[in-house]
Design a protein around this motif. Structure first.
Motif, PDB file in Angstrom:
ATOM      1  N   TYR A  21      43.438  18.490  -5.004  1.00  0.00           N
ATOM      2  CA  TYR A  21      42.378  19.178  -4.268  1.00  0.00           C
ATOM      3  C   TYR A  21      41.384  18.180  -3.669  1.00  0.00           C
ATOM      4  O   TYR A  21      41.197  18.136  -2.454  1.00  0.00           O
ATOM      5  CB  TYR A  21      41.662  20.187  -5.166  1.00  0.00           C
ATOM      6  CG  TYR A  21      40.666  21.026  -4.407  1.00  0.00           C
ATOM      7  CD1 TYR A  21      41.098  22.022  -3.535  1.00  0.00           C
ATOM      8  CD2 TYR A  21      39.302  20.814  -4.533  1.00  0.00           C
ATOM      9  CE1 TYR A  21      40.193  22.777  -2.813  1.00  0.00           C
ATOM     10  CE2 TYR A  21      38.397  21.573  -3.818  1.00  0.00           C
ATOM     11  CZ  TYR A  21      38.838  22.554  -2.958  1.00  0.00           C
ATOM     12  OH  TYR A  21      37.936  23.300  -2.244  1.00  0.00           O
ATOM     13  N   ASN A  50      38.593  19.115   1.663  1.00  0.00           N
ATOM     14  CA  ASN A  50      38.137  19.891   0.507  1.00  0.00           C
ATOM     15  C   ASN A  50      36.850  19.345  -0.094  1.00  0.00           C
ATOM     16  O   ASN A  50      36.441  19.762  -1.162  1.00  0.00           O
ATOM     17  CB  ASN A  50      39.231  19.928  -0.570  1.00  0.00           C
ATOM     18  CG  ASN A  50      40.437  20.719  -0.116  1.00  0.00           C
ATOM     19  OD1 ASN A  50      40.332  21.643   0.669  1.00  0.00           O
ATOM     20  ND2 ASN A  50      41.599  20.324  -0.595  1.00  0.00           N
ATOM     21  N   TYR A 103      37.791  26.492  -3.477  1.00  0.00           N
ATOM     22  CA  TYR A 103      38.754  26.171  -4.528  1.00  0.00           C
ATOM     23  C   TYR A 103      39.428  27.455  -5.036  1.00  0.00           C
ATOM     24  O   TYR A 103      40.623  27.447  -5.335  1.00  0.00           O
ATOM     25  CB  TYR A 103      38.090  25.423  -5.690  1.00  0.00           C
ATOM     26  CG  TYR A 103      39.087  24.915  -6.706  1.00  0.00           C
ATOM     27  CD1 TYR A 103      39.987  23.905  -6.372  1.00  0.00           C
ATOM     28  CD2 TYR A 103      39.142  25.432  -7.994  1.00  0.00           C
ATOM     29  CE1 TYR A 103      40.910  23.426  -7.293  1.00  0.00           C
ATOM     30  CE2 TYR A 103      40.063  24.957  -8.919  1.00  0.00           C
ATOM     31  CZ  TYR A 103      40.940  23.959  -8.568  1.00  0.00           C
ATOM     32  OH  TYR A 103      41.862  23.494  -9.469  1.00  0.00           O
ATOM     33  N   ASP A 148      31.877  21.656  -3.692  1.00  0.00           N
ATOM     34  CA  ASP A 148      33.041  20.769  -3.739  1.00  0.00           C
ATOM     35  C   ASP A 148      32.630  19.307  -3.696  1.00  0.00           C
ATOM     36  O   ASP A 148      33.185  18.481  -4.424  1.00  0.00           O
ATOM     37  CB  ASP A 148      34.003  21.067  -2.581  1.00  0.00           C
ATOM     38  CG  ASP A 148      34.864  22.286  -2.831  1.00  0.00           C
ATOM     39  OD1 ASP A 148      35.043  22.673  -4.000  1.00  0.00           O
ATOM     40  OD2 ASP A 148      35.372  22.841  -1.842  1.00  0.00           O
ATOM     41  N   TYR A 151      42.053  28.147  -2.566  1.00  0.00           N
ATOM     42  CA  TYR A 151      43.117  27.161  -2.770  1.00  0.00           C
ATOM     43  C   TYR A 151      44.007  27.570  -3.946  1.00  0.00           C
ATOM     44  O   TYR A 151      45.236  27.521  -3.849  1.00  0.00           O
ATOM     45  CB  TYR A 151      42.489  25.784  -3.012  1.00  0.00           C
ATOM     46  CG  TYR A 151      43.447  24.753  -3.532  1.00  0.00           C
ATOM     47  CD1 TYR A 151      44.296  24.070  -2.668  1.00  0.00           C
ATOM     48  CD2 TYR A 151      43.498  24.447  -4.895  1.00  0.00           C
ATOM     49  CE1 TYR A 151      45.180  23.108  -3.148  1.00  0.00           C
ATOM     50  CE2 TYR A 151      44.374  23.495  -5.373  1.00  0.00           C
ATOM     51  CZ  TYR A 151      45.216  22.835  -4.502  1.00  0.00           C
ATOM     52  OH  TYR A 151      46.088  21.888  -4.983  1.00  0.00           O
TER      53      TYR A 151
END
Length: 163
Positions: free
Chosen positions: A133, A139, A96, A145, A99
Motif C-alpha cells: 500500500y 497512496n 485504505y 495515509d 483498497y
C-alpha cells in the motif's frame, strides 16, 4: 395514523429490508481505533483469530467478515462496509478501506484453505501496508495515509509484536 406509526416502528426498529439498519447504524457504530499503527495491526490480528487458538484460518476470517455487515445483507460485503470497518475499527483512511475491499475482490468464500499463525498474520498486515500500500506513492496523498505511511516507514520487522 396507527398504520403510519407501525410502519415507522417497523422501519426504524425492526430493520426491514436492511433499510433501517443503514439509517440507524451511523449512530450506533462506536469508533475507537488504536492510535498507533502497530495497534491497528494487532487489532486486526486479534479480530481475525476469532477462536483465539493462535492461528488465523478460513473459518476465523469468515466469522470476522460478519463484523463488516452494516446493512443486514450477509451475502455481499459492499465497499462502503469495508471503508466503515477499516476507518472506524482500525483508524485507517477511507482510501485504505477501498483498497482492502478491492483486494478481497468481493470473494468471501476463498478463505477455506487459509491457515497461518497469528505472528505470520501480524507480519502480513505490516508487509501489506508498508510494501504494497505505502509503496505506491499515490497512496500517500490523504493526511491519514501520509501520517500512517510515514509511521510504517520507521518500523522494522523486529518491532512487529503484540503485547
Amino acid at each position: 395514523m396507527l398504520a403510519l406509526r407501525l410502519a415507522v416502528f417497523a422501519i426504524f426498529f425492526c430493520g426491514t429490508c436492511g433499510f433501517a439498519r443503514s439509517l440507524i447504524n451511523p449512530f450506533l457504530i462506536r469508533c475507537n481505533p488504536p492510535e498507533e499503527l502497530l495497534g491497528k495491526f494487532c487489532a486486526a490480528t486479534m479480530d481475525n483469530d476469532v477462536n483465539a487458538d493462535g492461528r488465523v484460518d478460513g473459518s476465523d476470517i469468515g466469522k470476522d467478515l460478519l463484523n463488516y455487515n452494516y446493512d443486514d445483507d450477509l451475502c455481499v460485503s459492499k465497499q462502503w462496509e469495508f471503508v466503515t470497518r477499516f476507518s472506524c475499527r482500525y483508524g485507517y483512511s477511507e482510501e485504505y478501506g477501498r483498497y482492502m475491499a478491492t483486494s478481497f475482490g468481493g470473494s468471501q468464500g476463498g478463505f477455506a484453505s487459509f491457515n497461518i499463525s497469528d505472528s505470520d498474520f501480524l507480519m502480513m498486515q505490516y508487509t501489506r501496508f508498508k510494501n504494497t500500500y505505502c509503496g505506491d506513492p499515490k497512496n500517500r496523498v490523504s493526511p491519514v495515509d501520509k501520517r500512517q505511511c510515514d509511521e510504517v516507514d520507521k518500523m522494522m520487522p523486529a518491532d512487529i509484536k503484540c503485547a
